[in-house]
Design a protein around this motif. Structure first.
Motif, PDB file in Angstrom:
ATOM      1  N   CYS A 169      -2.849  -4.581   4.183  1.00 40.31           N
ATOM      2  CA  CYS A 169      -1.611  -4.426   3.420  1.00 40.31           C
ATOM      3  C   CYS A 169      -0.537  -5.187   4.187  1.00 40.31           C
ATOM      4  O   CYS A 169      -0.356  -4.958   5.379  1.00 40.31           O
ATOM      5  CB  CYS A 169      -1.180  -2.964   3.334  1.00 40.31           C
TER       6      CYS A 169
ATOM      7  N   GLN B 266      -4.639   0.557   7.280  1.00 36.83           N
ATOM      8  CA  GLN B 266      -4.743  -0.706   6.558  1.00 36.83           C
ATOM      9  C   GLN B 266      -3.544  -1.621   6.846  1.00 36.83           C
ATOM     10  O   GLN B 266      -3.680  -2.841   6.903  1.00 36.83           O
ATOM     11  CB  GLN B 266      -4.852  -0.452   5.052  1.00 36.83           C
ATOM     12  N   THR B 267      -2.380  -1.020   7.051  1.00 38.84           N
ATOM     13  CA  THR B 267      -1.214  -1.815   7.426  1.00 38.84           C
ATOM     14  C   THR B 267      -1.406  -2.373   8.828  1.00 38.84           C
ATOM     15  O   THR B 267      -1.073  -3.533   9.100  1.00 38.84           O
ATOM     16  CB  THR B 267       0.069  -0.951   7.375  1.00 38.84           C
TER      17      THR B 267
ATOM     18  N   GLY C 187       3.194  -1.456   4.192  1.00 35.87           N
ATOM     19  CA  GLY C 187       2.740  -0.114   3.876  1.00 35.87           C
ATOM     20  C   GLY C 187       3.906   0.850   3.820  1.00 35.87           C
ATOM     21  O   GLY C 187       4.864   0.732   4.580  1.00 35.87           O
TER      22      GLY C 187
ATOM     23  N   CYS D  65       0.859  -1.176   0.000  1.00 37.88           N
ATOM     24  CA  CYS D  65       0.000   0.000   0.000  1.00 37.88           C
ATOM     25  C   CYS D  65       0.901   1.233   0.000  1.00 37.88           C
ATOM     26  O   CYS D  65       1.747   1.383   0.900  1.00 37.88           O
ATOM     27  CB  CYS D  65      -0.903   0.007   1.232  1.00 37.88           C
TER      28      CYS D  65
ATOM     29  N   ILE E 154      -3.095   4.314   4.624  1.00 36.09           N
ATOM     30  CA  ILE E 154      -2.015   3.318   4.566  1.00 36.09           C
ATOM     31  C   ILE E 154      -1.711   2.785   5.960  1.00 36.09           C
ATOM     32  O   ILE E 154      -1.576   1.580   6.167  1.00 36.09           O
ATOM     33  CB  ILE E 154      -0.747   3.915   3.928  1.00 36.09           C
ATOM     34  N   TYR E 155      -1.612   3.670   6.926  1.00 41.95           N
ATOM     35  CA  TYR E 155      -1.281   3.254   8.295  1.00 41.95           C
ATOM     36  C   TYR E 155      -2.371   2.353   8.875  1.00 41.95           C
ATOM     37  O   TYR E 155      -2.067   1.313   9.476  1.00 41.95           O
ATOM     38  CB  TYR E 155      -1.060   4.476   9.186  1.00 41.95           C
TER      39      TYR E 155
END
Length: 321
Positions: A227, A221-222, A230, A182, A218-219
């Motif tokens: 992800c 989802q990581t 990320g 990501c 991104i953070y």
């Protein structure tokens, strides 16, 4: 964020809507010298500090302003300038006296070099030498290096066991489906971002395994594991608050973005004690400190200036009156 550029409008310290510059306001912290500023060597000075508009820069600008206050200066706060070029131009033209800047940003964005210098000290030295002819003086850099990295949550870190970028590249070859990236749109298209990273590490991640999204997403989802890896900034407070595992850039591909004080040469000549006041503070700054301070703002919702003041007091640099 730090690499986004905004060309300054005419009349740098007027409204200058193009870059969000304002006339600034006086700092009124009731601080006294601690381990810095003893004897008030800046008494009688009227100094203006500046910064860009993202969290880390607001904190660094406040740290600088508080240090000057403790040393006896009257300080004008012109932090929070949008984009990169506005704050640099303010210092270069003398509309501001000082601000924290990043070595990699200066080398690549301002000075126009395409190839970063691997050694952080040599990168700073190169920037210092080239900017000397532009009316700017760079004081010694910090260990705070706000550069790119890949990170994963602890569950995936235990599952895959990767600790370096080279190991991520090996994983992409042995188990292509495991590497779900990501990244930001900008990172996906920068030479010092995804394309260059894949080339440097011999990494071949299929386009279907790469998702472009906004930084904040991104953070999250990581952290959730959506992800596997990320793209993050190494000083972001969310790394610590989410307990993300950051991959070591073992081939030193990503540029060094060490924060260092950038001072107007005339201001430093008039007030050479600026260096003595700032050097001990800069020496204390590193990624762990930055992550902690940034998290207080971005995660806990605290005020950047108050976070800076609390840290300066905690470290003993200044005392509250």
């Amino acid at each position: 964020m730090r690499r986004r550029m905004c060309l300054p409008a005419a009349g740098l310290l007027l409204a200058a809507a193009g870059c969000g510059l304002t006339s600034g306001s006086p700092l009124t912290d009731d601080v006294q010298p601690g381990s810095i500023g003893r004897g008030e060597p800046l008494k009688g000075a009227q100094l203006t500090v500046t910064s860009k508009s993202f969290t880390e820069q607001l904190i660094l600008g406040s740290i600088m302003g508080i240090a000057f206050e403790a040393a006896g200066a009257d300080v004008i706060d012109r932090t929070g300038i949008q984009g990169s070029i506005g704050s640099r131009e303010a210092v270069r033209k003398g509309d501001a006296d000082a601000g924290y800047e990043y070595t990699g940003t200066a080398w690549i964005t301002y000075l126009g070099h395409s190839k970063p210098i691997t050694d952080p000290q040599e990168q700073w030295e190169a920037v210092r030498k080239e900017d000397a002819g532009k009316g700017l003086v760079w004081l010694p850099p910090s260990k705070l290096d706000n550069t790119y990295a890949l990170a994963m949550n602890q569950e995936n870190a235990k599952k895959y066991g990767t600790k370096t970028m080279s190991e991520v590249a090996k994983l992409a070859k042995s188990d292509p489906g495991a590497v779900q990236l990501c990244v930001e749109v900008e990172f996906a298209n920068r030479a010092d971002g995804l394309p260059g990273m894949q080339k440097a590490y011999g990494m071949d991640v299929p386009a279907r395994n790469i998702t472009q999204m906004d930084t904040g997403i991104i953070y999250t989802q990581t952290d959730k594991g959506s992800c596997t890896f990320g793209e993050v900034f190494t000083t972001d407070g969310r790394i610590k608050s989410m307990n993300l595992a950051v991959m070591d850039d073992d081939r030193k591909f990503f540029p060094n973005y060490n924060a260092a004080p950038m001072i107007n040469a005339k201001s430093l000549k008039e007030w050479p004690a600026i260096a003595d006041v700032l050097n001990p503070v800069t020496a204390r700054l590193d990624n762990s400190v930055a992550q902690t301070l940034n998290a207080k703002v971005d995660v806990d919702g605290e005020d950047p200036h108050q976070v800076a003041l609390d840290w300066m007091v905690k470290e003993g640099f200044v005392k509250e009156g």
